[in-house]
Design an enzyme around this catalytic site. Structure first.
Site, mmCIF file in Angstrom:
data_model
loop_
_atom_site.group_PDB
_atom_site.id
_atom_site.type_symbol
_atom_site.label_atom_id
_atom_site.label_comp_id
_atom_site.label_asym_id
_atom_site.label_seq_id
_atom_site.Cartn_x
_atom_site.Cartn_y
_atom_site.Cartn_z
ATOM 1 C CG ASP A 5 -47.744 -38.215 85.184
ATOM 2 O OD1 ASP A 5 -47.228 -37.846 83.720
ATOM 3 O OD2 ASP A 5 -47.121 -38.764 86.027
ATOM 4 C CD GLN B 205 -43.915 -45.122 82.620
ATOM 5 O OE1 GLN B 205 -43.702 -42.838 82.772
ATOM 6 N NE2 GLN B 205 -44.221 -45.242 82.104
ATOM 7 C CE LYS C 231 -43.621 -40.644 80.387
ATOM 8 N NZ LYS C 231 -43.456 -41.460 80.908
HETATM 9 N N1 GUN Z 1 -47.468 -45.564 82.379
HETATM 10 C C1 GUN Z 1 -48.150 -44.687 80.731
HETATM 11 N N2 GUN Z 1 -48.309 -43.827 80.662
HETATM 12 C C2 GUN Z 1 -47.757 -42.944 81.557
HETATM 13 C C3 GUN Z 1 -47.586 -41.611 81.850
HETATM 14 O O1 GUN Z 1 -48.530 -40.434 81.307
HETATM 15 N N3 GUN Z 1 -47.730 -41.371 83.569
HETATM 16 C C4 GUN Z 1 -46.936 -41.893 84.534
HETATM 17 N N4 GUN Z 1 -46.328 -41.309 85.363
HETATM 18 N N5 GUN Z 1 -47.601 -43.229 84.117
HETATM 19 C C5 GUN Z 1 -47.838 -43.393 83.045
#
Ligand code: GUN
Length: 286
Positions: free
Chosen positions: A119, A96, A52
């Site tokens: 998200d 996350q 990211k």
């Molecule tokens: N953990 C695995 N995939 C994701 C995601 O798309 N967003 C978040 N916040 N955590 C994750």
């Protein structure tokens, strides 16, 4: 033989579009900013957060990465989220997942200001999606719709079957297919006659969580098959929820793993950050 839906190429085009949008905002004096919180050092989370951060750098999105220790008290994490909610320079906040067991995921996700919830996991945004109101759409489902549209696969009037009912993929992708005028069925692990239900689909979305579960018996000839799964096999190779080799000559179109849905998730996250920044810049928050 199926058309292979190239998620890498489609994601690259979306990233270019987002980059142009970010640069346009920058010319107007607004820097798009994403804050990411990773609690602890879960190895998969480390990879996702690094990816990211890299995507932000490539698209000229400013990223603020917070890596509090595994032992951070829940209250301190909530206070960090509150601080970021209050910062006018922060357009998107992403915590996350997974979080350590002593922290309530639900409490933390609920604490994020819905207008910064890139998200799309906050119940406000889930509700907005269900009601057809503006809001953030979760990234993987949004990416699936883009894969279909940009591959020339129309959704309107089509039989769509989603296998999986998670809040992150199954339910939101079903809502989006419905919004696009698909005729939508959500199937899941308790569905009776799953093969029969799945093989009605002209668009089949597999989010089963079970490696290579979807074989040709689940697939209607000519169907578009979207594989949301990601698993490692005994040789450390990536596998999806669909048995690609078995389904390939039955399907009309299919996403590979890797290189299908996966690259779309970050591309759509970047798009959500841009959208959040545009809304806050034009003072039209949710
Ligand atoms: N953990 C695995 N995939 C994701 C995601 O798309 N967003 C978040 N916040 N955590 C994750």
């Amino acid at each position: 033989m199926a058309q292979i839906i190239d998620g890498k190429a489609i994601a690259a085009r979306i990233r270019e579009e987002v980059k142009a949008g970010v640069e346009e905002l920058r010319r107007q004096g607004k820097t798009v900013t994403l804050a990411v919180i990773q609690v602890g050092e879960d190895p998969a989370s480390c990879v996702y957060v690094r990816n990211k951060e890299k995507a932000c750098r490539e698209l000229s999105i400013h990223s603020l990465i917070y890596r509090p220790s595994e032992s951070i008290p829940e209250g301190e994490l909530l206070a960090l989220v509150e601080e970021l909610n209050g910062r006018t320079d922060v357009d998107g906040i992403l915590v996350q997942l997974p979080l350590p067991a002593h922290i309530s995921e639900k409490k933390v996700l609920m604490a994020i200001d819905p207008s910064k919830d890139v998200d799309g996991f906050h119940p406000y945004n889930a509700g907005a999606l269900a009601c057809g109101e503006p809001g953030f759409v979760p990234c993987t489902p949004a990416g699936i719709i883009q894969l279909l549209k940009r591959s020339g696969i129309s959704i309107s009037g089509k039989e769509c079957v989603v296998i999986g009912r998670s809040n992150i993929v199954g339910k939101p992708v079903a809502q989006l297919l419905l919004r696009e005028n698909g005729t939508v069925t959500i199937a899941h692990s308790k569905t009776e006659n799953l093969k029969e239900v799945a093989s009605r689909a002209e668009i089949l979305v597999a989010a089963t969580g079970k490696a290579e579960m979807i074989t040709r018996e689940y697939v209607r000839p000519g169907a578009a098959v979207i594989d949301v799964g990601i698993h490692r096999d005994e040789h450390n190779r990536l596998r999806g929820d669909v048995n690609f080799a078995d389904v390939f000559d039955v399907a009309g179109a299919i996403t590979p793993v890797p290189g299908g849905v996966g690259p779309m998730t970050i591309a759509m996250l970047m798009q959500n950050c841009l959208e959040g920044a545009r809304r806050s810049f034009s003072e039209k928050p949710l």
